[in-house]
Design an enzyme around this catalytic site. Structure first.
Site, PDB file in Angstrom:
ATOM      1  N   GLU A  89       0.835  -1.204   0.000  1.00  0.00           N
ATOM      2  CA  GLU A  89       0.000   0.000   0.000  1.00  0.00           C
ATOM      3  C   GLU A  89       0.871   1.256   0.000  1.00  0.00           C
ATOM      4  O   GLU A  89       0.548   2.257  -0.647  1.00  0.00           O
ATOM      5  CB  GLU A  89      -0.904   0.000   1.229  1.00  0.00           C
ATOM      6  CG  GLU A  89      -2.041  -1.010   1.187  1.00  0.00           C
ATOM      7  CD  GLU A  89      -3.159  -0.542   0.282  1.00  0.00           C
ATOM      8  OE1 GLU A  89      -3.728   0.538   0.520  1.00  0.00           O
ATOM      9  OE2 GLU A  89      -3.446  -1.255  -0.703  1.00  0.00           O
ATOM     10  N   ASP A 138      -7.170  -0.738   4.024  1.00  0.00           N
ATOM     11  CA  ASP A 138      -7.387  -1.728   2.971  1.00  0.00           C
ATOM     12  C   ASP A 138      -6.674  -3.038   3.263  1.00  0.00           C
ATOM     13  O   ASP A 138      -7.246  -4.123   3.107  1.00  0.00           O
ATOM     14  CB  ASP A 138      -6.930  -1.169   1.622  1.00  0.00           C
ATOM     15  CG  ASP A 138      -7.844  -0.079   1.104  1.00  0.00           C
ATOM     16  OD1 ASP A 138      -8.951   0.065   1.645  1.00  0.00           O
ATOM     17  OD2 ASP A 138      -7.440   0.640   0.172  1.00  0.00           O
TER      18      ASP A 138
END
Length: 241
Positions: free
Chosen positions: A38, A49
């Site tokens: 990420e 997420d």
């Protein structure tokens, strides 16, 4: 943008989970590596997420703190990819600039987004105990209000506006998901939504050049699958890669 309820989508016809499961130590390792991915993509990610992708279910993110929701209902949605590329870093920077420029205007909008998240959390946690159809109109209203607010802070895009108009023409309610600026949107499907309505909405969305899938949210996180659980099409794709 730092106050949100996140739920992990589950693909329709999701593969069967193998008998073996990841240990908590392994999940923590997977989550840490996913977070590094990420960082490569988003620069300074929230960690939402990768966390919801690892542990599944739903969680609340506020001011850097991630709190899992203990019970959430399984909700049916349409997941639509507008195919419009966007940069999360650019969108976040733009929103921050707007907040700094117009604090008296933007701060109340952020407070309202937080209130929407809290109301949504209350509804989601109440639904498993009392699966009443009366909850769905509330969620639909929250979708609509949230989408308008996200447009105000600069996360919208004409493609997402079009997505919302198309689904609204079929009596459905949609909002962006993720960073916005294109990307994907989700459309809530009530349990009594006619399959003909869903197919008509999907057809119109695809006519816009979008990709669309029926799926569920609130699914398990990362799972370990055996090759015998894979269908022939997926197995062939893996062998060819």
């Amino acid at each position: 943008m730092d106050k949100d309820i996140q739920l992990r989508p589950r693909e329709a016809g999701e593969l069967k989970e193998a008998a073996s499961r990841w240990t908590e130590e392994e999940l923590t390792l997977i989550n840490s590596w996913a977070f590094q991915g990420e960082r490569v993509i988003h620069g300074n990610p929230s960690g939402v997420d990768n966390a919801v992708g690892t542990w599944g279910g739903a969680l609340r993110y506020q001011s850097g703190k991630i709190t899992p929701l203990k019970r959430v209902p399984m909700l049916k949605i349409l997941l639509t990819n507008t195919k419009v590329p966007r940069s999360t870093k650019v969108l976040v920077a733009g929103a921050k600039q707007k907040i700094l420029k117009f604090p008296a205007i933007m701060d109340p909008v952020l407070d309202s987004i937080d209130a929407i998240s809290q109301e949504c959390q209350s509804v989601l946690e109440a639904m498993p105990e009392n699966p009443s159809p009366e909850y769905y109109p509330v969620l639909e209203e929250l979708f609509d209000i949230n989408q308008h607010h996200l447009n105000v802070i600069g996360a919208g895009h004409p493609s997402l506006d079009r997505l919302c108009r198309v689904t609204a023409s079929h009596g459905l309610h949609s909002k962006l998901t993720g960073a916005g600026g294109g990307g994907c949107g989700i459309t809530l499907l009530r349990p009594d939504t006619s399959p003909l309505t869903v197919e008509a909405a999907k057809r119109d969305l695809c006519a816009c050049g979008f990709e669309c899938w029926e799926t569920n949210i609130g699914a398990p996180g990362v799972t370990l699958h055996s090759s015998s659980s894979l269908n022939a099409k997926v197995l062939h794709a893996l062998l060819e890669s």
